[in-house]
Design a protein around this motif. Structure first.
Motif, short mmCIF file in Angstrom:
data_model
loop_
_atom_site.label_atom_id
_atom_site.label_comp_id
_atom_site.label_asym_id
_atom_site.label_seq_id
_atom_site.Cartn_x
_atom_site.Cartn_y
_atom_site.Cartn_z
N VAL A 215 0.84 -1.19 0.00
CA VAL A 215 0.00 0.00 0.00
C VAL A 215 0.88 1.24 0.00
CG1 VAL A 215 -1.65 1.31 1.39
CG2 VAL A 215 -1.95 -1.15 1.09
N THR A 216 0.54 2.18 -0.86
CA THR A 216 1.34 3.40 -0.99
C THR A 216 0.68 4.60 -0.32
OG1 THR A 216 0.30 3.95 -3.12
CG2 THR A 216 2.31 2.60 -3.18
N VAL A 217 -0.60 4.52 0.01
CA VAL A 217 -1.29 5.67 0.59
C VAL A 217 -0.98 5.77 2.08
CG1 VAL A 217 -3.15 5.43 -1.10
CG2 VAL A 217 -3.41 4.42 1.17
N PRO A 218 -1.12 6.95 2.69
CA PRO A 218 -0.90 7.08 4.13
C PRO A 218 -1.79 6.12 4.91
CG PRO A 218 -1.05 9.24 3.11
CD PRO A 218 -1.44 8.25 2.06
N THR A 219 -1.16 5.33 5.78
CA THR A 219 -1.88 4.23 6.44
C THR A 219 -1.68 4.25 7.94
OG1 THR A 219 -1.72 2.81 4.48
CG2 THR A 219 -2.10 1.72 6.60
N LEU A 220 -2.78 4.07 8.66
CA LEU A 220 -2.78 3.85 10.10
C LEU A 220 -3.27 2.44 10.35
CD1 LEU A 220 -2.87 4.66 13.17
CD2 LEU A 220 -5.20 5.48 12.72
N TYR A 221 -2.53 1.68 11.16
CA TYR A 221 -2.98 0.34 11.54
C TYR A 221 -3.12 0.29 13.06
CZ TYR A 221 -2.84 -4.74 12.34
OH TYR A 221 -3.12 -6.03 12.77
N VAL A 222 -4.32 -0.04 13.52
CA VAL A 222 -4.62 -0.11 14.95
C VAL A 222 -4.86 -1.57 15.32
CG1 VAL A 222 -6.09 0.69 16.82
CG2 VAL A 222 -5.71 2.16 14.82
N TRP A 223 -4.05 -2.08 16.22
CA TRP A 223 -4.14 -3.47 16.67
C TRP A 223 -4.22 -3.49 18.19
CZ3 TRP A 223 -0.26 -6.44 19.37
CH2 TRP A 223 -0.54 -7.81 19.47
N SER A 224 -4.84 -4.52 18.75
CA SER A 224 -5.01 -4.58 20.20
C SER A 224 -4.39 -5.86 20.76
CB SER A 224 -6.50 -4.52 20.55
OG SER A 224 -7.25 -5.41 19.75
N THR A 225 -3.82 -5.74 21.93
CA THR A 225 -3.04 -6.83 22.50
C THR A 225 -3.88 -8.04 22.89
OG1 THR A 225 -3.20 -5.86 24.72
CG2 THR A 225 -1.28 -5.25 23.38
N GLU A 226 -5.17 -7.84 23.15
CA GLU A 226 -6.03 -8.95 23.55
C GLU A 226 -6.86 -9.49 22.38
OE1 GLU A 226 -5.59 -10.17 26.65
OE2 GLU A 226 -4.03 -8.62 26.59
N ASP A 227 -6.43 -9.22 21.16
CA ASP A 227 -7.11 -9.75 19.98
C ASP A 227 -6.90 -11.26 19.94
OD1 ASP A 227 -7.81 -10.54 17.30
OD2 ASP A 227 -7.65 -8.43 16.73
#
Length: 279
Positions: A215-227
């Motif tokens: 992916v080339t577009v500005p990206t935010l990835y949000v992940w959670s530790t209890e997933d």
């Protein structure tokens, strides 16, 4: 105010929720399994009240007007095509895309295929598909977490096991992390004829999809530790598949159901990302 709208496309008519003034910054929210557009209720209000025009569609299979019967109709390129078709009908040339769970999976592919249209991308919970596939084959922890795929891909068996005993199996998926009344809503939706089969066809069509490009577009990835479904291996490896500006945020003590379990924090991160990438 959140409004219910219909979006006609060549594939059929999508049900959607919308908020904010027409003419505001265009943001599309994609839900996951086994949810619906209403999972974004908090974000719709917040973003819609913050100068955005926000639209959250019930995706293919979840909208009664777009519920084809064949598994092949749920392959990833069809789902990405829906994103483009919905944006076209809304008159959006460029827009910000946010996705959770399966919505994130679709979003990664859409961002890779349509960088000229997607201003920014926010993925919630689910990593880049290439990172996820590699983790499934090389990381024992992720392989264990993904074992549930085999059940969901079994025709008729999955439907029966998820809906029996007042949908106890379907309810258990949410790990008691979101309000019971919201779970009741999701169960009622998926108990409609063919609705659950359509949602499960997303899993059954996974093998029909090719690789997703970086992916080339500005990206935010949000992940959670209890997933419970996505381990750290795939989450941490995702940065290798983003060549544009990238930000990774990790939420502590939050489950897979980030938009509903941590609505304030997830919305704050989304809004920061939008503000950082205005053009």
């Amino acid at each position: 105010m959140i409004e219910a709208i219909e979006i006609p496309t060549a594939a059929g008519t999508f049900d959607a929720l919308a908020c904010g003034d027409v003419g505001g910054r265009e943001v599309m929210l994609l839900h996951g399994f086994p949810e619906a557009a209403i999972e974004w209720e908090f974000q719709l209000h917040a973003l819609g009240g913050g100068g955005c025009r926000v639209v959250a569609p019930d995706q293919r299979g979840y909208s009664a007007g777009v519920r084809p019967s064949q598994v092949v109709d749920y392959r990833l390129d069809e789902l990405v095509g829906d994103v483009a078709a919905i944006a076209d009908q809304l008159g959006w040339q460029r827009f910000d895309l946010v996705g959770h769970d399966w919505g994130a999976h679709v979003g990664w592919a859409a961002a890779a295929e349509m960088p000229e249209r997607i201003r920014s991308f926010t993925a919630v919970s689910v990593p880049h598909p290439a990172a996820f596939r590699r983790a499934m084959t090389e990381d024992e922890d992720q392989a264990q977490r993904s074992q549930y795929f085999s059940l969901l891909r079994r025709p008729r068996v999955a439907e029966r096991e998820l809906l029996m005993d007042n949908a106890a199996g379907l309810r258990k998926i949410f790990e008691w992390k979101i309000p019971e009344e919201r779970i009741d809503d999701y169960v009622e939706r998926l108990a409609q004829p063919e609705a659950l089969t359509a949602a499960l066809n997303w899993y059954r069509a996974m093998h029909l999809s090719g690789p997703t490009a970086p992916v080339t577009v500005p990206t935010l990835y949000v992940w959670s530790t209890e997933d419970s479904t996505i381990g750290s291996a795939a989450a941490l490896a995702t940065e290798k598949y983003v060549t544009g500006p990238y930000r990774f945020e990790m939420l502590e003590e939050v489950s897979h159901w980030i938009p509903e379990q941590a609505p304030e924090e997830s919305t704050r991160l989304i809004m920061q990302h939008l503000l950082a990438h205005r053009t």
